[in-house]
Design a protein around this motif. Structure first.
Motif, short mmCIF file in Angstrom:
data_model
loop_
_atom_site.label_atom_id
_atom_site.label_comp_id
_atom_site.label_asym_id
_atom_site.label_seq_id
_atom_site.Cartn_x
_atom_site.Cartn_y
_atom_site.Cartn_z
N VAL A 62 0.63 -1.10 -0.15
CA VAL A 62 0.15 -0.04 0.42
C VAL A 62 1.34 1.28 0.28
CG1 VAL A 62 -1.77 0.78 1.07
CG2 VAL A 62 -1.88 -1.00 1.46
N ALA A 63 0.15 2.09 -1.00
CA ALA A 63 1.42 3.03 -0.70
C ALA A 63 0.91 4.82 -1.05
CB ALA A 63 2.56 3.56 -2.19
N VAL A 64 1.35 6.21 -0.52
CA VAL A 64 -0.08 6.87 -0.26
C VAL A 64 0.84 8.37 -1.01
CG1 VAL A 64 -1.83 6.41 1.00
CG2 VAL A 64 0.62 7.19 2.08
N THR A 65 0.76 8.98 -2.15
CA THR A 65 1.32 10.23 -2.31
C THR A 65 1.18 11.17 -1.36
OG1 THR A 65 -0.16 10.95 -3.72
CG2 THR A 65 1.62 9.53 -4.38
N SER A 66 1.69 12.34 -1.08
CA SER A 66 1.67 13.27 -0.34
C SER A 66 2.47 14.70 -0.86
CB SER A 66 2.01 13.58 1.06
OG SER A 66 1.68 14.61 2.08
N GLY A 67 2.07 15.12 -1.71
CA GLY A 67 2.74 16.26 -2.64
C GLY A 67 4.40 15.78 -3.09
N ASP A 68 5.69 15.95 -2.86
CA ASP A 68 6.04 15.60 -3.06
C ASP A 68 7.03 14.51 -2.77
OD1 ASP A 68 6.55 17.92 -4.79
OD2 ASP A 68 8.20 18.93 -3.41
N PHE A 69 5.77 13.59 -1.75
CA PHE A 69 6.39 12.75 -1.21
C PHE A 69 5.70 11.73 -1.34
CE2 PHE A 69 8.06 16.55 0.92
CZ PHE A 69 9.23 16.04 1.22
N VAL A 70 6.07 10.18 -1.22
CA VAL A 70 5.72 8.83 -1.31
C VAL A 70 5.75 8.08 -0.09
CG1 VAL A 70 5.60 6.75 -2.60
CG2 VAL A 70 5.21 8.98 -3.76
N LEU A 71 5.01 7.60 0.10
CA LEU A 71 5.04 6.56 1.52
C LEU A 71 4.61 5.26 1.45
CD1 LEU A 71 3.29 8.91 3.97
CD2 LEU A 71 5.52 8.10 4.71
N GLY A 72 5.26 4.37 1.69
CA GLY A 72 4.93 2.69 1.24
C GLY A 72 5.48 1.71 2.24
N VAL A 73 4.03 0.80 2.53
CA VAL A 73 4.85 -0.57 3.17
C VAL A 73 4.11 -1.80 3.08
CG1 VAL A 73 2.69 -0.14 4.47
CG2 VAL A 73 3.95 -1.47 5.68
N ALA A 74 4.57 -2.58 3.12
CA ALA A 74 4.89 -3.73 2.16
C ALA A 74 4.90 -4.99 3.41
CB ALA A 74 6.16 -4.24 1.29
N LEU A 75 3.66 -5.61 3.57
CA LEU A 75 3.42 -6.12 4.85
C LEU A 75 3.03 -7.65 4.22
CD1 LEU A 75 0.49 -4.37 4.76
CD2 LEU A 75 0.99 -4.67 6.74
N MET A 76 3.47 -9.35 4.81
CA MET A 76 2.73 -10.36 4.41
C MET A 76 1.33 -11.06 3.74
SD MET A 76 4.91 -12.62 7.32
CE MET A 76 3.89 -12.13 8.55
N ARG A 77 2.00 -11.37 2.86
CA ARG A 77 0.56 -11.68 2.38
C ARG A 77 -0.80 -11.61 3.09
NH1 ARG A 77 -1.28 -14.13 -3.88
NH2 ARG A 77 -3.47 -13.61 -3.61
N GLY A 78 -1.92 -11.19 3.05
CA GLY A 78 -3.18 -12.50 3.78
C GLY A 78 -3.20 -11.20 4.90
N GLN A 79 -2.34 -10.64 5.30
CA GLN A 79 -2.38 -9.52 6.13
C GLN A 79 -3.96 -8.86 5.93
OE1 GLN A 79 -1.12 -8.98 9.67
NE2 GLN A 79 -0.18 -11.74 9.31
N ASP A 80 -4.09 -8.35 7.03
CA ASP A 80 -5.45 -7.04 7.18
C ASP A 80 -4.26 -5.07 6.67
OD1 ASP A 80 -7.36 -5.11 6.65
OD2 ASP A 80 -8.59 -6.30 8.41
N THR A 81 -5.51 -4.72 5.30
CA THR A 81 -3.75 -4.08 5.10
C THR A 81 -4.81 -1.98 6.04
OG1 THR A 81 -4.79 -3.36 3.19
CG2 THR A 81 -3.30 -4.52 3.55
N ARG A 82 -5.71 -2.78 6.59
CA ARG A 82 -6.58 -1.55 7.31
C ARG A 82 -6.16 -0.63 7.96
NH1 ARG A 82 -12.42 -4.02 8.40
NH2 ARG A 82 -10.75 -5.38 8.56
N LEU A 83 -4.99 -1.21 8.87
CA LEU A 83 -4.58 -0.52 9.58
C LEU A 83 -3.43 0.36 9.02
CD1 LEU A 83 -3.98 0.60 12.46
CD2 LEU A 83 -3.03 -2.07 12.68
N ALA A 84 -2.61 0.07 7.76
CA ALA A 84 -1.04 0.28 7.69
C ALA A 84 -1.71 1.44 6.74
CB ALA A 84 -1.03 -0.65 6.40
N GLN A 85 -3.34 1.20 5.85
CA GLN A 85 -3.60 2.13 5.29
C GLN A 85 -4.23 3.74 6.10
OE1 GLN A 85 -6.69 1.36 2.78
NE2 GLN A 85 -6.30 -1.19 2.88
N GLN A 86 -4.25 3.70 7.02
CA GLN A 86 -4.95 4.67 7.85
C GLN A 86 -3.42 5.33 8.37
OE1 GLN A 86 -7.01 2.24 11.23
NE2 GLN A 86 -8.99 2.08 9.91
N LEU A 87 -3.04 4.56 8.58
CA LEU A 87 -1.40 5.05 9.36
C LEU A 87 -1.23 5.81 8.03
CD1 LEU A 87 0.16 2.27 12.10
CD2 LEU A 87 -0.71 4.29 12.32
#
Length: 113
Positions: free
Chosen positions: A71-96
């Motif tokens: 999951v990755a998000v952009t903010s202005g000039d920046f990109v933040l991303g996280v890779a999680l083990m497959r099957g993990q719920d990504t909702r918490l990572a997306q919120q953070l």
């Protein structure tokens, strides 16, 4: 450490914060540098897609591979991303990621060329 809160998310393999120049500002995990490089490359493609489709800026992208959820998000000039083990719920990572992206407004922006 801006990405620190992501360490508490179950299943995190790597996380990265990248600027427009492609250089990582912060990484977490053994794969953090690789994720940072790929996020920088992905950003270029996302910007092109947004322009060509007339869709505006792409602000979030998520995909699943055989082994990880990214999951990755952009903010202005920046990109933040996280890779999680497959099957993990990504909702918490997306919120953070969304919260962390809001905090990036205080970072210096790249100089126009």
């Amino acid at each position: 450490m801006r990405l620190g809160p992501l360490r508490a998310v179950p299943g995190v393999v790597a996380a990265a914060l990248v600027g427009l120049d492609g250089l990582p500002l912060e990484v977490i995990g053994e794969g953090g540098d690789a994720l940072a490089a790929e996020l920088a490359s992905l950003r270029v493609g996302l910007d092109r897609i947004g322009r060509r489709l007339g869709a505006g800026n792409v602000t979030r992208v998520a995909f699943t591979s055989e082994r990880v959820e990214v999951v990755a998000v952009t903010s202005g000039d920046f990109v933040l991303g996280v890779a999680l083990m497959r099957g993990q719920d990504t909702r918490l990572a997306q919120q953070l990621l969304a919260r962390l992206a809001l905090d990036l407004t205080e970072l210096p922006r790249a100089e126009p060329v």
